[in-house]
Design a protein around this motif. Structure first.
Motif, PDB file in Angstrom:
ATOM      1  N   SER A  32     -27.492  18.888  17.064  1.00 49.03           N
ATOM      2  CA  SER A  32     -27.636  19.014  18.108  1.00 49.03           C
ATOM      3  C   SER A  32     -26.945  17.301  18.245  1.00 49.03           C
ATOM      4  CB  SER A  32     -29.065  18.615  18.368  1.00 49.03           C
ATOM      5  OG  SER A  32     -28.956  20.044  18.518  1.00 49.03           O
ATOM      6  N   PRO A  33     -26.193  16.407  19.058  1.00 49.00           N
ATOM      7  CA  PRO A  33     -26.628  14.967  19.350  1.00 49.00           C
ATOM      8  C   PRO A  33     -27.965  14.611  18.445  1.00 49.00           C
ATOM      9  CG  PRO A  33     -25.444  16.096  21.042  1.00 49.00           C
ATOM     10  CD  PRO A  33     -26.666  16.739  20.687  1.00 49.00           C
ATOM     11  N   VAL A  93     -31.083   2.469  20.162  1.00 47.46           N
ATOM     12  CA  VAL A  93     -30.906   1.928  22.038  1.00 47.46           C
ATOM     13  C   VAL A  93     -30.927   1.017  21.966  1.00 47.46           C
ATOM     14  CG1 VAL A  93     -32.067   1.889  23.888  1.00 47.46           C
ATOM     15  CG2 VAL A  93     -32.190   4.714  22.638  1.00 47.46           C
ATOM     16  N   TYR A 129     -24.512   7.523  20.026  1.00 50.70           N
ATOM     17  CA  TYR A 129     -25.599   8.917  19.308  1.00 50.70           C
ATOM     18  C   TYR A 129     -24.305   9.671  17.944  1.00 50.70           C
ATOM     19  CZ  TYR A 129     -29.377   9.999  23.338  1.00 50.70           C
ATOM     20  OH  TYR A 129     -30.565   8.630  23.468  1.00 50.70           O
ATOM     21  N   PHE A 174     -22.677   9.276  29.440  1.00 52.61           N
ATOM     22  CA  PHE A 174     -21.659   9.016  28.568  1.00 52.61           C
ATOM     23  C   PHE A 174     -20.921   8.676  28.156  1.00 52.61           C
ATOM     24  CE2 PHE A 174     -24.800  10.832  24.747  1.00 52.61           C
ATOM     25  CZ  PHE A 174     -25.678  10.991  26.037  1.00 52.61           C
ATOM     26  N   GLY A 175     -19.524   8.409  27.215  1.00 51.48           N
ATOM     27  CA  GLY A 175     -18.258   8.429  26.755  1.00 51.48           C
ATOM     28  C   GLY A 175     -17.714   9.723  26.523  1.00 51.48           C
ATOM     29  N   SER A 176     -16.762  10.021  26.216  1.00 51.82           N
ATOM     30  CA  SER A 176     -15.862  11.175  25.204  1.00 51.82           C
ATOM     31  C   SER A 176     -16.026  11.202  23.930  1.00 51.82           C
ATOM     32  CB  SER A 176     -14.620  11.319  26.020  1.00 51.82           C
ATOM     33  OG  SER A 176     -14.336  10.553  25.737  1.00 51.82           O
ATOM     34  N   ARG A 208     -14.071  10.284  17.418  1.00 54.04           N
ATOM     35  CA  ARG A 208     -14.534  11.808  16.829  1.00 54.04           C
ATOM     36  C   ARG A 208     -13.752  11.223  14.948  1.00 54.04           C
ATOM     37  NH1 ARG A 208     -12.867  14.153  20.516  1.00 54.04           N
ATOM     38  NH2 ARG A 208     -13.455  15.926  21.546  1.00 54.04           N
ATOM     39  N   TYR A 230     -27.516  18.331  30.369  1.00 53.57           N
ATOM     40  CA  TYR A 230     -25.850  17.721  29.984  1.00 53.57           C
ATOM     41  C   TYR A 230     -24.397  19.320  30.095  1.00 53.57           C
ATOM     42  CZ  TYR A 230     -26.954  13.622  30.275  1.00 53.57           C
ATOM     43  OH  TYR A 230     -27.646  11.730  30.562  1.00 53.57           O
ATOM     44  N   LEU A 243     -28.610   8.499  32.519  1.00 55.00           N
ATOM     45  CA  LEU A 243     -27.533   7.843  31.183  1.00 55.00           C
ATOM     46  C   LEU A 243     -26.086   8.392  30.964  1.00 55.00           C
ATOM     47  CD1 LEU A 243     -28.210   6.556  28.343  1.00 55.00           C
ATOM     48  CD2 LEU A 243     -28.564   9.055  27.197  1.00 55.00           C
ATOM     49  N   TYR A 257     -32.507   9.998  23.576  1.00 55.02           N
ATOM     50  CA  TYR A 257     -33.126  11.054  24.085  1.00 55.02           C
ATOM     51  C   TYR A 257     -33.513  12.494  22.487  1.00 55.02           C
ATOM     52  CZ  TYR A 257     -31.757  10.352  28.952  1.00 55.02           C
ATOM     53  OH  TYR A 257     -31.193   9.406  30.328  1.00 55.02           O
ATOM     54  N   GLY A 280     -31.655  19.101  22.490  1.00 59.05           N
ATOM     55  CA  GLY A 280     -31.611  20.647  22.186  1.00 59.05           C
ATOM     56  C   GLY A 280     -29.913  20.712  21.251  1.00 59.05           C
ATOM     57  N   TRP A 291     -23.312  12.848  16.859  1.00 55.62           N
ATOM     58  CA  TRP A 291     -22.878  14.864  16.881  1.00 55.62           C
ATOM     59  C   TRP A 291     -22.558  15.351  15.685  1.00 55.62           C
ATOM     60  CZ3 TRP A 291     -22.035  16.782  22.270  1.00 55.62           C
ATOM     61  CH2 TRP A 291     -22.032  18.211  22.463  1.00 55.62           C
ATOM     62  N   ALA A 340     -29.688  10.666  18.732  1.00 51.86           N
ATOM     63  CA  ALA A 340     -30.117   8.993  18.194  1.00 51.86           C
ATOM     64  C   ALA A 340     -29.709   8.187  17.274  1.00 51.86           C
ATOM     65  CB  ALA A 340     -30.507   8.581  19.075  1.00 51.86           C
ATOM     66  N   GLN A 390     -14.250  16.635  27.070  1.00 54.71           N
ATOM     67  CA  GLN A 390     -14.712  15.389  28.331  1.00 54.71           C
ATOM     68  C   GLN A 390     -15.916  15.538  27.471  1.00 54.71           C
ATOM     69  OE1 GLN A 390     -14.952  16.016  32.438  1.00 54.71           O
ATOM     70  NE2 GLN A 390     -13.344  17.749  32.305  1.00 54.71           N
ATOM     71  N   GLY A 391     -16.580  14.373  27.942  1.00 55.01           N
ATOM     72  CA  GLY A 391     -17.685  13.796  27.589  1.00 55.01           C
ATOM     73  C   GLY A 391     -19.262  14.485  28.911  1.00 55.01           C
ATOM     74  N   HIS A 444     -27.022   3.219  24.577  1.00 56.89           N
ATOM     75  CA  HIS A 444     -27.390   4.384  23.442  1.00 56.89           C
ATOM     76  C   HIS A 444     -26.365   4.709  22.162  1.00 56.89           C
ATOM     77  CE1 HIS A 444     -31.217   5.831  25.375  1.00 56.89           C
ATOM     78  NE2 HIS A 444     -30.562   4.982  25.834  1.00 56.89           N
TER      79      HIS A 444
END
Lengths: 112, 111
Positions: B43-44, B49, B36, B101-103, B106, A35, B99, A101, A104, B38, B46, A41-42, B34
């Motif tokens: 890292s994001p 799901v 997540y 993703f939305g933005s 926050r 990704y 998959l 998922y 990293g 972040w 999960a 942006q997403g 999903h």
């Protein structure tokens, strides 16, 4: 400990040069993904691979290439054809389509 | 390209407040949704799901609901704590198994 390793964390390249971002996982996951994130942006899907020796284009594959010769590894090459390569790149993996998922820590690429 | 919308874009709450976010996604060809979390410099991770209409999932103070017929999911945080501060991402998967993703929303929780 199992996980995904992306290297390097920061990468600087001159315009016109190809650059390869590394992604390695020791989770025994079949599927791997790349990704890209730009400010505001997403995450946008570049390429994904459900199984070794097979991969598919995502929504923004132009200017990128990948290989999946080993289950553990899914390197991403940013070619000189990519018009705006400066971005944050995230690699991820999963067992299957309904598994969450594992991501990293990302590589921030700056092209000057 | 499929569109996944999240609202609000950002949210500031006081410690102890409960809060919720919305994720809107296409209601056709649904396969999975999903969520997540972040956190900055990490890292994001999960959270959930969800695959079935009417699904409700819970992890500690965080829960999520899913309505596939109308194309939305809610994420709730009960009694927000400063450590809940993060960007919360939702992502939609259709029958192509991509998959999207939305933005993100926050969240900042003030002590």
């Amino acid at each position: 400990d199992g996980g995904i390793t992306q290297s390097p964390k920061y990468l600087f390249r001159k315009e016109g040069q190809n650059v390869t971002l590394s992604c390695e996982q020791n989770l025994n996951h079949d599927a791997m993904y790349w990704y890209r994130q730009d400010p505001g942006q997403g995450l946008r899907l570049i390429y994904y691979s459900q199984i070794v020796n097979d991969f598919q284009k995502g929504d923004i594959a132009e200017g990128y290439s990948v290989s999946r010769e080993k289950k553990e590894s899914f390197p991403l090459t940013v070619t000189s054809a990519q018009k705006n390569p400066t971005a944050f790149y995230l690699c991820a993996s999963s067992w299957d389509q309904v598994d969450g998922y594992t991501f990293g820590s990302g590589t921030r690429l700056t092209v000057v | 390209i499929l569109n996944v919308e999240q609202s609000p874009q950002s949210l500031h709450v006081q410690e102890g407040d409960s809060t919720n976010f919305t994720c809107s996604f296409p209601s056709s060809n649904f396969y999975a949704l999903h969520w997540y979390r972040w956190e900055t410099a990490k890292s994001p991770e999960a959270l959930f799901v969800m695959t079935l209409n009417g699904d409700e999932k819970k992890k500690g103070r965080i829960s999520a609901t899913l309505n596939t017929k109308e194309g939305y999911s809610y994420l709730y945080i009960k009694g927000s704590q400063p450590e809940d501060s993060a960007t919360y991402l939702c992502a939609f998967m259709d029958s192509s198994y991509k998959l999207i993703f939305g933005s993100g929303t926050r969240l900042l929780v003030r002590p």
